[in-house]
Design an enzyme around this catalytic site. Structure first.
Site, short mmCIF file in Angstrom:
data_model
loop_
_atom_site.label_atom_id
_atom_site.label_comp_id
_atom_site.label_asym_id
_atom_site.label_seq_id
_atom_site.Cartn_x
_atom_site.Cartn_y
_atom_site.Cartn_z
N GLU A 30 33.79 79.74 14.38
CA GLU A 30 32.58 79.31 13.65
C GLU A 30 32.86 78.21 12.62
O GLU A 30 32.79 78.45 11.41
CB GLU A 30 31.93 80.51 12.95
CG GLU A 30 31.43 81.58 13.89
CD GLU A 30 30.61 82.66 13.21
OE1 GLU A 30 30.61 82.73 11.96
OE2 GLU A 30 29.95 83.43 13.92
N GLU A 85 30.10 86.81 20.34
CA GLU A 85 30.05 87.96 19.43
C GLU A 85 28.60 88.42 19.32
O GLU A 85 27.69 87.60 19.29
CB GLU A 85 30.49 87.58 18.01
CG GLU A 85 31.91 87.11 17.89
CD GLU A 85 32.28 86.73 16.45
OE1 GLU A 85 31.50 87.00 15.52
OE2 GLU A 85 33.36 86.14 16.28
C1 GAL Z 1 31.01 86.38 12.52
C2 GAL Z 1 32.50 86.13 12.55
C3 GAL Z 1 33.27 87.39 12.84
C4 GAL Z 1 32.78 88.52 11.97
C5 GAL Z 1 31.30 88.67 12.17
C6 GAL Z 1 30.67 89.79 11.40
O1 GAL Z 1 30.32 85.34 11.91
O2 GAL Z 1 32.81 85.16 13.52
O3 GAL Z 1 34.65 87.16 12.61
O4 GAL Z 1 33.05 88.23 10.65
O5 GAL Z 1 30.66 87.49 11.78
O6 GAL Z 1 29.27 89.81 11.57
#
Ligand code: GAL
Length: 707
Positions: free
Chosen positions: A192, A344
């Site tokens: 990100e 994710e």
């Molecule tokens: C994302 C990040 C992850 C984790 C996640 C939690 O933005 O890439 O590493 O922190 O958020 O929601």
């Protein structure tokens, strides 16, 4: 991305049914284009299905003796892929130049044992303490001149050559070691991309970037109108790196381009290393963050060097916003105009929202299917198991800290088993749209530098156009304004604020060849330097439109609007249009309001060449907007892709040369019964032919029909 037809037999015991399937995703990614290296016998990657489910797994946080159990539980939940390593630098290079990748190799082998493929993250989002302590210049500096400190992530300076050298070194080690690993199917660069640096060296790089782009200070001074407020620059190094929102809009826009190019070159360093050492079958992506709508940099440009687009899909507080989330998937699909990954997503809740409520039972599954419906070929949960310590102890996960499945685990297993059942049918399919919404970072930035009405939110304006299209059961592409448009019957440009003469020529060619283009408010106000177009809106398209914006008004109260599409109101924004061409038609007019708008045109349209160009100068209420979009789709002869649906039910369509898949999702709380237009195969129910489906709250049905 070329899609070659390769067939592969899935015969692992967990792939019940032992069916041959076309491995669409693997093919799309070129996974099987190169020889499947098979030093390890039957690898996880060689058996990859076309629809993948996975999780972010952090083996470095757990004793090795536990890994087998974790992977067993993943396999039992039908997970196919883990993403590992994206924050593991301190475990991979515990001290300068001393690498330890043996544990990672063992983790990958253990995943292989459980038929789980691996996406390797490069760890460059979180440098180790030895690095930032010895070389503090690798730490970013914020707008106020403060250097970041260790202990967080994203503390690195993306422009720093020394930091990039360390990145190249660790990535070299990883790529040499795992670039031919049959179980490693792809790479994620960093994590990100978010924060810039305002240190002295980055400032100098900006000066150089400006010189390379504008060539002369005279050109820059002219393009930015720097005579204004005595901004005239006589040296490149006098130009500030803007840390102030009220800078010259030309400078602000140029800075965004610099940030984009700097992220791209940061990423390029790592891609070059991976491409040097790794098999071409391994894809390269980065996970775009910011809830899909972030505009830190131009995602289209950064995606040019990636083989696959992926993003992190979080809801945060509340529940799935169906249209918004669908639009974000469509936006990400537009980055490479191809299927994508959800790298994710939240299992239940996050930990960073004001209120971290959990998704309702069934909502996580509905979200996974929504992703697939909009073109995702993989969905990965963040994260597998809660770390015992660290900043995200409260975040949703599939296992609790003690290593036992949490309640959400069973819902995710259900998704896994459904992905297995649907994989063959979905292989080689992708969404195909007759209508596109144009999106451009230049326009996003230009409007947000000077909103004029602080309540003017471009995402919300985009959704005003998107929602009615989805309600008409249409697939929507959201693409960069300069993307090829020939395949679309209708193109909508809600906020295309920056229209250069080149972009205008592209849009006009589309219209002249028979396309239907509807421009929304604020379109064509600026040129590529964020300077005002003298023709007024829509800039270089004023002539073909045969009309223009005479004046714009930020509204504090709603204004009546009426015309061919009925009666309604405009809020937030209204433009008074002036019509010159006799063959222009006024479709909507303002009623009585501030005196300036009264009786004037709000929407006009004109036939040009074989097509049509229209301009809507107001943000309309939803009911009137529905009718505007209905008029546009009917004028463009677009037919719904599915039969009428009860409220709350979403339909997504993916097609291949041979067949069509419909994913139906009931996002509502009320059960729905859907009569199908023709008999279809119920993919999740053994392929039985059905003519109607019942969907409970959060219910999902996957249907296959002939093309
Ligand atoms: C994302 C990040 C992850 C984790 C996640 C939690 O933005 O890439 O590493 O922190 O958020 O929601």
């Amino acid at each position: 991305m070329k899609k070659l037809k390769v067939r592969r037999v899935i015969h692992a015991k967990r792939r019940r049914g032992a069916i041959p399937i076309a491995v669409g995703l693997g093919i799309a990614l070129g996974l099987f284009a190169a020889k499947p290296a098979s030093v390890h016998g039957e690898t996880a990657a060689s058996k990859l299905p076309s629809l993948l489910l996975g999780a972010a797994w952090y083996p470095e946080q757990w004793p090795e003796s536990r890994w087998d159990k974790d992977l067993q539980l993943m396999e039992a939940a039908h997970l196919d892929v883990v993403r590992v390593g994206e924050f593991a630098w301190s475990s991979e290079e515990p001290s300068e130049g001393h690498y330890d990748l043996d544990w990672l190799e063992r983790a990958i082998r253990m995943a292989e044992k459980h038929h789980i493929a691996v996406v390797l993250g490069t760890p460059t989002d979180a440098p180790p303490a030895w690095l930032t302590t010895k070389y503090p210049e690798t730490l970013r500096v914020d707008e106020d001149g403060r250097r970041a400190q260790h202990g967080l992530r994203r503390q690195f300076n993306y422009a720093d050559p020394l930091y990039r050298k360390f990145c190249a070194q660790i990535v070299t080690q990883l790529a040499q070691r795992f670039g031919h690993d049959p179980d490693v199917i792809g790479w994620q660069i960093g994590n990100e991309y978010t924060d810039e640096s305002f240190d002295a060296d980055t400032r100098r790089q900006f000066d150089k970037w400006l010189a390379a782009h504008f060539h002369t200070l005279d050109a820059l001074n002219a393009d930015w109108t720097t005579a204004y407020w005595s901004q005239t620059y006589d040296r490149w190094d006098a130009i500030p790196l803007p840390d102030e929102a009220n800078e010259n809009p030309g400078l602000l826009l140029a800075y965004k381009h610099f940030v984009t190019d700097t992220w791209r070159s940061f990423q390029r360093v790592q891609i070059d290393v991976i491409r040097k050492y790794a098999d071409p079958r391994q894809f390269i992506t980065t996970n775009y963050g910011g809830l899909g709508w972030s505009d830190h940099f131009d995602h289209y440009i950064v995606a040019q060097d990636l083989s696959l687009a992926s993003w992190d899909d979080y809801v945060g507080e509340g529940h799935l916003k169906v249209a918004r989330n669908g639009a974000m998937h469509d936006l990400v699909r537009g980055f490479k105009r191809a299927n994508f990954w959800v790298m994710e997503t939240q299992p239940g809740s996050v930990n960073w929202a004001p209120v971290n409520n959990t998704l309702d039972r069934g909502e996580t599954r509905a979200m996974a299917w929504q992703a697939v419906g909009h073109g995702a070929d993989a969905v990965l949960y963040w994260q597998w198991r809660s770390a015992l310590n660290g900043q995200e102890q409260y975040h949703g996960s599939l296992l609790g800290p003690g290593g036992k499945p949490l309640p959400i685990y069973s819902e995710v297993s259900q998704v896994g088993s459904e992905f297995e059942r649907a994989g063959a049918a979905l292989a080689g399919t992708s969404p195909k749209a007759q209508v596109a919404i144009l999106h451009s970072y230049n326009s996003r930035w230009a409007i947000d530098f000077q909103r004029f009405n602080r309540n003017y939110h471009q995402l919300s304006v985009l959704l005003d156009y998107y929602r009615p299209l989805r309600q008409q059961r249409l697939t929507v592409d959201i693409v960069n304004a300069d993307a090829p448009l020939d395949s679309y019957k209708l193109v909508l440009a809600p906020d295309l604020n920056v229209i250069s003469s080149q972009l205008a020529a592209h849009l006009l060619a589309y219209v002249e060849q028979g396309g239907d283009l509807l421009l929304g408010p604020r379109s064509g106000m600026k040129n590529e330097y964020d300077a005002l177009n003298v023709q007024r809106q829509p800039g270089p398209l004023v002539a073909p439109l045969g009309g223009r914006v005479e004046e714009y008004y930020a509204l504090e109260t709603a204004v009546p609007v009426s015309g061919a599409m009925g009666v309604g109101t405009a809020a937030l924004w209204a433009e008074r249009l002036w019509v010159r061409a006799p063959d222009d038609t006024v479709l909507l007019r303002y009623g009585k309001s501030n005196g300036w708008l009264d009786g004037h045109a709000a929407m006009i349209t004109r036939r040009v060449g074989k097509g049509r160009i229209s301009y809507l100068g107001a943000v309309l209420d939803p009911a009137l907007m529905d009718r505007v979009i209905a008029w546009a789709t009917s004028d463009a002869k677009i037919k719904p892709e599915f039969a009428p649906l009860p409220d709350g039910v979403e339909v997504c369509r993916r097609v291949s040369a041979s067949h069509t898949i419909f994913v139906l999702i009931n996002h509502g709380a009320v059960p729905a019964e859907i009569q199908l237009p023709v008999a279809m195969k119920n993919v999740l129910d053994g392929g039985k032919n059905v003519t109607r489906v019942q969907l409970g709250a959060q219910g999902v049905s996957v249907l296959e029909s002939a093309r």
